[in-house]
Design a protein around this motif. Structure first.
Motif, PDB file in Angstrom:
ATOM      1  N   GLY A   1       0.814  -1.210   0.000  1.00 14.65           N
ATOM      2  CA  GLY A   1       0.000   0.000   0.000  1.00 14.65           C
ATOM      3  C   GLY A   1       0.844   1.255   0.000  1.00 14.65           C
ATOM      4  O   GLY A   1       2.075   1.210  -0.136  1.00 14.65           O
ATOM      5  N   THR A   2       0.187   2.379   0.158  1.00 15.41           N
ATOM      6  CA  THR A   2       0.854   3.675   0.222  1.00 15.41           C
ATOM      7  C   THR A   2       0.512   4.320   1.550  1.00 15.41           C
ATOM      8  O   THR A   2      -0.668   4.450   1.895  1.00 15.41           O
ATOM      9  CB  THR A   2       0.406   4.590  -0.934  1.00 15.41           C
ATOM     10  N   TRP A   3       1.515   4.757   2.286  1.00 12.27           N
ATOM     11  CA  TRP A   3       1.336   5.241   3.649  1.00 12.27           C
ATOM     12  C   TRP A   3       1.836   6.669   3.784  1.00 12.27           C
ATOM     13  O   TRP A   3       2.882   7.037   3.258  1.00 12.27           O
ATOM     14  CB  TRP A   3       2.065   4.320   4.630  1.00 12.27           C
ATOM     15  N   TYR A   4       1.069   7.452   4.508  1.00 11.96           N
ATOM     16  CA  TYR A   4       1.454   8.838   4.769  1.00 11.96           C
ATOM     17  C   TYR A   4       2.486   8.865   5.885  1.00 11.96           C
ATOM     18  O   TYR A   4       2.243   8.369   6.989  1.00 11.96           O
ATOM     19  CB  TYR A   4       0.218   9.641   5.166  1.00 11.96           C
ATOM     20  N   ALA A   5       3.655   9.446   5.598  1.00 10.40           N
ATOM     21  CA  ALA A   5       4.744   9.462   6.575  1.00 10.40           C
ATOM     22  C   ALA A   5       4.970  10.829   7.199  1.00 10.40           C
ATOM     23  O   ALA A   5       5.766  10.956   8.119  1.00 10.40           O
ATOM     24  CB  ALA A   5       6.037   8.998   5.904  1.00 10.40           C
ATOM     25  N   GLY A   6       4.280  11.863   6.728  1.00 10.77           N
ATOM     26  CA  GLY A   6       4.488  13.209   7.242  1.00 10.77           C
ATOM     27  C   GLY A   6       4.665  14.185   6.093  1.00 10.77           C
ATOM     28  O   GLY A   6       4.595  13.809   4.925  1.00 10.77           O
ATOM     29  N   ARG A   7       4.900  15.431   6.432  1.00 12.79           N
ATOM     30  CA  ARG A   7       5.113  16.461   5.417  1.00 12.79           C
ATOM     31  C   ARG A   7       6.582  16.880   5.425  1.00 12.79           C
ATOM     32  O   ARG A   7       7.211  16.984   6.489  1.00 12.79           O
ATOM     33  CB  ARG A   7       4.223  17.676   5.693  1.00 12.79           C
ATOM     34  N   TYR A   8       7.114  17.133   4.240  1.00 16.59           N
ATOM     35  CA  TYR A   8       8.508  17.553   4.121  1.00 16.59           C
ATOM     36  C   TYR A   8       8.598  18.699   3.132  1.00 16.59           C
ATOM     37  O   TYR A   8       8.288  18.544   1.945  1.00 16.59           O
ATOM     38  CB  TYR A   8       9.379  16.380   3.657  1.00 16.59           C
ATOM     39  N   ASP A   9       8.997  19.874   3.617  1.00 16.04           N
ATOM     40  CA  ASP A   9       8.993  21.074   2.786  1.00 16.04           C
ATOM     41  C   ASP A   9      10.246  21.304   1.943  1.00 16.04           C
ATOM     42  O   ASP A   9      10.139  21.812   0.822  1.00 16.04           O
ATOM     43  CB  ASP A   9       8.740  22.309   3.655  1.00 16.04           C
ATOM     44  N   PRO A  10      11.461  21.002   2.429  1.00 16.51           N
ATOM     45  CA  PRO A  10      12.643  21.277   1.591  1.00 16.51           C
ATOM     46  C   PRO A  10      12.585  20.488   0.279  1.00 16.51           C
ATOM     47  O   PRO A  10      12.138  19.354   0.233  1.00 16.51           O
ATOM     48  CB  PRO A  10      13.806  20.808   2.468  1.00 16.51           C
ATOM     49  N   PHE A  11      13.065  21.121  -0.792  1.00 12.14           N
ATOM     50  CA  PHE A  11      13.103  20.442  -2.083  1.00 12.14           C
ATOM     51  C   PHE A  11      14.405  19.661  -2.234  1.00 12.14           C
ATOM     52  O   PHE A  11      15.461  20.084  -1.750  1.00 12.14           O
ATOM     53  CB  PHE A  11      12.974  21.452  -3.221  1.00 12.14           C
ATOM     54  N   LEU A  12      14.324  18.539  -2.925  1.00 11.15           N
ATOM     55  CA  LEU A  12      15.500  17.732  -3.202  1.00 11.15           C
ATOM     56  C   LEU A  12      16.170  18.249  -4.470  1.00 11.15           C
ATOM     57  O   LEU A  12      15.502  18.559  -5.452  1.00 11.15           O
ATOM     58  CB  LEU A  12      15.094  16.263  -3.395  1.00 11.15           C
ATOM     59  N   GLU A  13      17.492  18.331  -4.434  1.00 14.17           N
ATOM     60  CA  GLU A  13      18.253  18.759  -5.600  1.00 14.17           C
ATOM     61  C   GLU A  13      19.257  17.687  -5.965  1.00 14.17           C
ATOM     62  O   GLU A  13      19.767  16.966  -5.099  1.00 14.17           O
ATOM     63  CB  GLU A  13      18.973  20.080  -5.332  1.00 14.17           C
ATOM     64  N   PHE A  14      19.575  17.597  -7.269  1.00 13.20           N
ATOM     65  CA  PHE A  14      20.471  16.568  -7.766  1.00 13.20           C
ATOM     66  C   PHE A  14      21.415  17.181  -8.790  1.00 13.20           C
ATOM     67  O   PHE A  14      21.094  18.188  -9.422  1.00 13.20           O
ATOM     68  CB  PHE A  14      19.681  15.434  -8.428  1.00 13.20           C
ATOM     69  N   ASP A  15      22.588  16.568  -8.931  1.00 11.28           N
ATOM     70  CA  ASP A  15      23.552  17.008  -9.934  1.00 11.28           C
ATOM     71  C   ASP A  15      23.500  16.042 -11.106  1.00 11.28           C
ATOM     72  O   ASP A  15      23.811  14.856 -10.966  1.00 11.28           O
ATOM     73  CB  ASP A  15      24.960  17.044  -9.345  1.00 11.28           C
ATOM     74  N   LEU A  16      23.097  16.558 -12.276  1.00 13.96           N
ATOM     75  CA  LEU A  16      23.016  15.747 -13.486  1.00 13.96           C
ATOM     76  C   LEU A  16      24.092  16.217 -14.460  1.00 13.96           C
ATOM     77  O   LEU A  16      23.933  17.243 -15.136  1.00 13.96           O
ATOM     78  CB  LEU A  16      21.632  15.867 -14.118  1.00 13.96           C
ATOM     79  N   ASP A  17      25.176  15.516 -14.464  1.00  7.97           N
ATOM     80  CA  ASP A  17      26.279  15.825 -15.386  1.00  7.97           C
ATOM     81  C   ASP A  17      26.701  17.284 -15.295  1.00  7.97           C
ATOM     82  O   ASP A  17      26.895  17.975 -16.306  1.00  7.97           O
ATOM     83  CB  ASP A  17      25.879  15.482 -16.826  1.00  7.97           C
ATOM     84  N   GLY A  18      26.791  17.793 -14.070  1.00 14.71           N
ATOM     85  CA  GLY A  18      27.240  19.163 -13.849  1.00 14.71           C
ATOM     86  C   GLY A  18      26.142  20.193 -13.794  1.00 14.71           C
ATOM     87  O   GLY A  18      26.395  21.367 -13.524  1.00 14.71           O
ATOM     88  N   THR A  19      24.899  19.787 -14.050  1.00 12.68           N
ATOM     89  CA  THR A  19      23.760  20.693 -13.977  1.00 12.68           C
ATOM     90  C   THR A  19      22.889  20.331 -12.790  1.00 12.68           C
ATOM     91  O   THR A  19      22.521  19.158 -12.626  1.00 12.68           O
ATOM     92  CB  THR A  19      22.916  20.616 -15.262  1.00 12.68           C
ATOM     93  N   ARG A  20      22.580  21.317 -11.961  1.00 16.01           N
ATOM     94  CA  ARG A  20      21.734  21.059 -10.804  1.00 16.01           C
ATOM     95  C   ARG A  20      20.276  21.062 -11.227  1.00 16.01           C
ATOM     96  O   ARG A  20      19.815  22.004 -11.882  1.00 16.01           O
ATOM     97  CB  ARG A  20      21.984  22.109  -9.716  1.00 16.01           C
ATOM     98  N   ILE A  21      19.563  20.001 -10.888  1.00 14.37           N
ATOM     99  CA  ILE A  21      18.147  19.906 -11.209  1.00 14.37           C
ATOM    100  C   ILE A  21      17.339  19.708  -9.931  1.00 14.37           C
ATOM    101  O   ILE A  21      17.841  19.190  -8.939  1.00 14.37           O
ATOM    102  CB  ILE A  21      17.856  18.751 -12.200  1.00 14.37           C
ATOM    103  N   SER A  22      16.102  20.153  -9.948  1.00 15.29           N
ATOM    104  CA  SER A  22      15.218  20.032  -8.801  1.00 15.29           C
ATOM    105  C   SER A  22      13.785  19.987  -9.310  1.00 15.29           C
ATOM    106  O   SER A  22      13.527  20.170 -10.509  1.00 15.29           O
ATOM    107  CB  SER A  22      15.417  21.217  -7.849  1.00 15.29           C
ATOM    108  N   PRO A  23      12.804  19.783  -8.424  1.00 13.38           N
ATOM    109  CA  PRO A  23      11.407  19.790  -8.862  1.00 13.38           C
ATOM    110  C   PRO A  23      10.933  21.152  -9.353  1.00 13.38           C
ATOM    111  O   PRO A  23       9.906  21.236 -10.039  1.00 13.38           O
ATOM    112  CB  PRO A  23      10.634  19.378  -7.600  1.00 13.38           C
ATOM    113  N   ILE A  24      11.651  22.211  -9.022  1.00 11.95           N
ATOM    114  CA  ILE A  24      11.262  23.557  -9.429  1.00 11.95           C
ATOM    115  C   ILE A  24      11.716  23.819 -10.859  1.00 11.95           C
ATOM    116  O   ILE A  24      12.866  23.564 -11.217  1.00 11.95           O
ATOM    117  CB  ILE A  24      11.877  24.610  -8.488  1.00 11.95           C
ATOM    118  N   ALA A  25      10.814  24.319 -11.681  1.00 15.69           N
ATOM    119  CA  ALA A  25      11.169  24.643 -13.065  1.00 15.69           C
ATOM    120  C   ALA A  25      12.248  25.719 -13.087  1.00 15.69           C
ATOM    121  O   ALA A  25      12.187  26.690 -12.324  1.00 15.69           O
ATOM    122  CB  ALA A  25       9.939  25.118 -13.830  1.00 15.69           C
TER     123      ALA A  25
END
Length: 219
Positions: A87-111
């Motif tokens: 199933g799918t379970w609610y674990a809480g709320r998390y406000d900070p956005f996750l960021e990742f480095d893709l071949d030298g470019t930082r990507i995140s959920p924000i456009a």
């Protein structure tokens, strides 16, 4: 603070099988973006540590008697949704956005600042799936209201101006079909058949979407 880890999520559940991107907590407590490119799976680690998020996922998994690592999502209300025990379970709320480095470019959920609706979506493809109807004037999802019974939920049932709002998105996804919304409320959709890419549809205002599910969180 009230614990909500035992709560099954009352809204739609993200699928961890029919998608080409997801978040995962690793066995050593790191967070990865897992995604598919050219039919090959790649994985990126977050640029920063997120110990509280790792703990939220681990708690939800442990209450299902599972190891602390595993797949999770963060939806448009920043609710952490953990896949465990079938199933799918609610674990809480998390406000900070996750960021990742893709071949030298930082990507995140924000456009990124230069991105406009109709452009190619270059951020993570992790999102919750909804469906744009074929007429391009409504969005719906299917959720389980109790075991063995599902119900289609239409945006027009909650928003009087739904047709006007949705037509602004459908001009970039004319045939209808799957669309995805992420934790930054960015909307994107797969396009193409042989080679699938994703098109950015725009950011969804909080007052132009479905109502927030009642999970009793403290925010």
């Amino acid at each position: 603070m009230v614990s909500h880890q035992r709560q099954a999520y009352p809204w739609i559940e993200p699928s961890s099988t029919k998608t080409d991107a997801k978040y995962r907590v690793t066995a050593d407590g790191q967070i990865r973006l897992v995604y598919v490119v050219d039919r090959r799976e790649r994985a990126l680690l977050t640029t920063d540590q997120h110990p509280r998020l790792v703990k939220l996922v681990a708690q939800a998994k442990s209450e299902r008697s599972e190891p602390p690592s595993g797949v999770f999502y963060i939806n448009e209300w920043r609710h952490v949704l953990v896949k465990a025990g079938g199933g799918t379970w609610y674990a809480g709320r998390y406000d900070p956005f996750l960021e990742f480095d893709l071949d030298g470019t930082r990507i995140s959920p924000i456009a990124s600042g230069h991105l406009s609706p109709g452009d190619r979506w270059t951020g993570p493809r992790v999102g919750v799936k909804y469906t744009l109807n074929a007429t391009g004037d409504d969005v719906y999802c299917r959720r389980q209201i109790r075991p063995g019974r599902v119900r289609d939920e239409y945006l027009s049932d909650y928003l009087a101006s739904a047709s006007e709002v949705v037509r602004g998105w459908s001009r970039y996804k004319r045939a209808g079909g799957s669309i995805y919304i992420n934790e930054a409320r960015e909307l994107f959709a797969p396009v193409g058949t042989d080679v699938v890419s994703y098109t950015y549809l725009g950011r969804v205002p909080i007052d132009s979407w479905f109502p927030r599910p009642d999970v009793g969180d403290e925010y």
